[in-house]
Write a protein that holds these residues in place. Structure first.
Motif, short mmCIF file in Angstrom:
data_model
loop_
_atom_site.label_atom_id
_atom_site.label_comp_id
_atom_site.label_asym_id
_atom_site.label_seq_id
_atom_site.Cartn_x
_atom_site.Cartn_y
_atom_site.Cartn_z
N GLY A 15 0.81 -1.20 0.00
CA GLY A 15 0.00 0.00 0.00
C GLY A 15 0.84 1.25 0.00
N SER A 16 0.21 2.35 0.21
CA SER A 16 0.87 3.64 0.16
C SER A 16 1.43 4.01 1.52
CB SER A 16 -0.14 4.70 -0.29
OG SER A 16 0.39 5.98 -0.12
N VAL A 17 2.68 4.36 1.54
CA VAL A 17 3.31 4.83 2.77
C VAL A 17 2.65 6.14 3.21
CG1 VAL A 17 5.46 5.66 3.79
CG2 VAL A 17 5.49 3.66 2.29
N ASP A 18 2.31 7.00 2.23
CA ASP A 18 1.65 8.27 2.55
C ASP A 18 0.35 8.04 3.30
OD1 ASP A 18 3.65 9.76 1.35
OD2 ASP A 18 2.61 9.84 -0.58
N ALA A 19 -0.43 7.06 2.87
CA ALA A 19 -1.71 6.77 3.53
C ALA A 19 -1.49 6.35 4.97
CB ALA A 19 -2.47 5.68 2.76
N VAL A 20 -0.53 5.48 5.21
CA VAL A 20 -0.25 5.02 6.56
C VAL A 20 0.23 6.16 7.43
CG1 VAL A 20 1.16 3.46 7.95
CG2 VAL A 20 0.20 2.66 5.78
N HIS A 21 1.10 7.01 6.88
CA HIS A 21 1.61 8.15 7.64
C HIS A 21 0.51 9.17 7.93
CE1 HIS A 21 6.09 7.54 7.53
NE2 HIS A 21 5.63 6.54 6.81
N ALA A 22 -0.50 9.22 7.08
CA ALA A 22 -1.60 10.17 7.28
C ALA A 22 -2.63 9.62 8.26
CB ALA A 22 -2.26 10.48 5.94
N GLY A 23 -2.36 8.47 8.86
CA GLY A 23 -3.30 7.90 9.81
C GLY A 23 -4.37 7.05 9.16
N LEU A 24 -4.21 6.72 7.89
CA LEU A 24 -5.17 5.89 7.19
C LEU A 24 -4.72 4.44 7.25
CD1 LEU A 24 -5.63 8.17 4.05
CD2 LEU A 24 -7.05 8.07 6.10
N ASP A 25 -5.68 3.53 7.09
CA ASP A 25 -5.35 2.11 7.09
C ASP A 25 -4.63 1.73 5.81
OD1 ASP A 25 -6.68 1.86 9.48
OD2 ASP A 25 -8.54 1.14 8.58
N ALA A 26 -3.66 0.86 5.95
CA ALA A 26 -3.02 0.28 4.78
C ALA A 26 -3.97 -0.77 4.21
CB ALA A 26 -1.70 -0.37 5.18
N PRO A 27 -3.93 -1.01 2.90
CA PRO A 27 -4.80 -2.03 2.33
C PRO A 27 -4.57 -3.38 2.98
CG PRO A 27 -3.80 -0.71 0.60
CD PRO A 27 -3.14 -0.32 1.89
N ALA A 28 -5.65 -4.01 3.38
CA ALA A 28 -5.59 -5.33 4.02
C ALA A 28 -6.93 -6.00 3.81
CB ALA A 28 -5.30 -5.18 5.51
N PRO A 29 -6.96 -7.32 3.86
CA PRO A 29 -8.25 -8.02 3.69
C PRO A 29 -9.23 -7.59 4.78
CG PRO A 29 -6.40 -9.56 3.59
CD PRO A 29 -5.85 -8.24 4.02
N ARG A 30 -10.40 -7.20 4.37
CA ARG A 30 -11.46 -6.85 5.32
C ARG A 30 -12.79 -6.88 4.60
NH1 ARG A 30 -11.31 -0.58 6.98
NH2 ARG A 30 -9.15 -0.99 7.34
N HIS A 31 -13.83 -7.08 5.34
CA HIS A 31 -15.18 -7.07 4.79
C HIS A 31 -15.58 -5.63 4.49
CE1 HIS A 31 -19.54 -7.55 4.52
NE2 HIS A 31 -19.26 -8.80 4.17
N ALA A 32 -16.35 -5.43 3.43
CA ALA A 32 -16.75 -4.08 3.03
C ALA A 32 -17.48 -3.34 4.15
CB ALA A 32 -17.63 -4.14 1.78
N SER A 33 -18.22 -4.06 5.00
CA SER A 33 -18.95 -3.42 6.09
C SER A 33 -18.03 -2.81 7.14
CB SER A 33 -19.91 -4.41 6.74
OG SER A 33 -19.18 -5.45 7.37
N MET A 34 -16.76 -3.18 7.11
CA MET A 34 -15.80 -2.64 8.07
C MET A 34 -15.03 -1.44 7.53
SD MET A 34 -16.36 -4.55 10.61
CE MET A 34 -15.05 -4.01 11.67
N CYS A 35 -15.38 -1.01 6.33
CA CYS A 35 -14.66 0.10 5.70
C CYS A 35 -15.52 1.37 5.72
CB CYS A 35 -14.30 -0.27 4.26
SG CYS A 35 -13.45 1.06 3.39
N PRO A 36 -15.07 2.42 6.39
CA PRO A 36 -15.87 3.65 6.44
C PRO A 36 -16.04 4.30 5.07
CG PRO A 36 -13.71 4.01 7.43
CD PRO A 36 -13.82 2.55 7.13
N VAL A 37 -15.07 4.14 4.18
CA VAL A 37 -15.20 4.73 2.85
C VAL A 37 -16.31 4.02 2.08
CG1 VAL A 37 -14.02 5.14 0.65
CG2 VAL A 37 -12.80 5.47 2.80
N GLU A 38 -16.36 2.69 2.14
CA GLU A 38 -17.43 1.94 1.48
C GLU A 38 -18.79 2.36 2.03
OE1 GLU A 38 -17.81 -0.33 -0.99
OE2 GLU A 38 -15.71 -0.12 -1.51
N ASP A 39 -18.85 2.52 3.35
CA ASP A 39 -20.09 2.92 4.00
C ASP A 39 -20.58 4.27 3.46
OD1 ASP A 39 -22.22 2.87 6.01
OD2 ASP A 39 -21.00 4.37 7.07
N TRP A 40 -19.69 5.25 3.44
CA TRP A 40 -20.07 6.58 2.98
C TRP A 40 -20.34 6.62 1.49
CZ3 TRP A 40 -22.07 10.53 5.36
CH2 TRP A 40 -21.90 10.64 6.74
#
Length: 159
Positions: A15-40
């Motif tokens: 994933g993106s180092v910038d995303a992790v440094h910005a406090g965002l999650d690095a890409p990882a396996p997860r269900h769509a219901s656990m993703c706030p971006v998918e929700d919004w």
């Protein structure tokens, strides 16, 4: 890891180092219901929600005026969407004490932060649509292209 004008990026599955440094999650396996971006995105992508926010970015509007500005929406559906947007903390309902009395709907500070994101999404969508239209145009036989030039306003040089 690559370095560019836009910052550093990690190639590969990490994933993106910038995303992790910005406090965002690095890409990882997860269900769509656990993703706030998918929700919004699911909520905002629900028919009419983004358009309602777009129409309210200038000033609060009454229900009847929103109905006029959203051809095809019914009063019932508009009321449902307004309620949903209020429940998500994006709209406020303001009582109008002037004559005629009524209510108007306006953006909350959270929605005011969201509108520029939606505007950026619009710019992106228009760019992608333009690129796709040009790709289709260029791939048409020459005889078909001349009839489309005036319609889409794109000048095509002789190949």
């Amino acid at each position: 890891m690559e370095s560019s004008a836009g910052g550093s990026r990690q190639a590969g599955r990490g994933g993106s180092v910038d995303a992790v440094h910005a406090g965002l999650d690095a890409p990882a396996p997860r269900h769509a219901s656990m993703c706030p971006v998918e929700d919004w995105l699911g909520f905002l992508g629900h028919r009419w929600n983004a358009l309602i926010l777009w129409h309210l970015q200038g000033a609060p509007l009454r229900h009847a005026l929103l109905l006029e500005r959203l051809p095809g929406i019914t009063a019932k559906v508009l009321s449902e969407r307004l309620t949903g947007l209020q429940e998500r903390g994006l709209l406020t309902r303001v009582d109008i004490v002037a004559v005629p009395r009524g209510v108007a709907y306006g953006l909350t500070p959270a929605a005011q932060q969201l509108v520029p994101v939606l505007n950026q999404l619009e710019w992106w969508a228009r760019g992608v649509s333009d690129e796709r239209a040009l790709t289709r145009l260029v791939s048409l036989p020459r005889g078909d292209v001349s009839g489309l030039i005036g319609v889409i306003g794109v000048a095509v040089r002789d190949r």
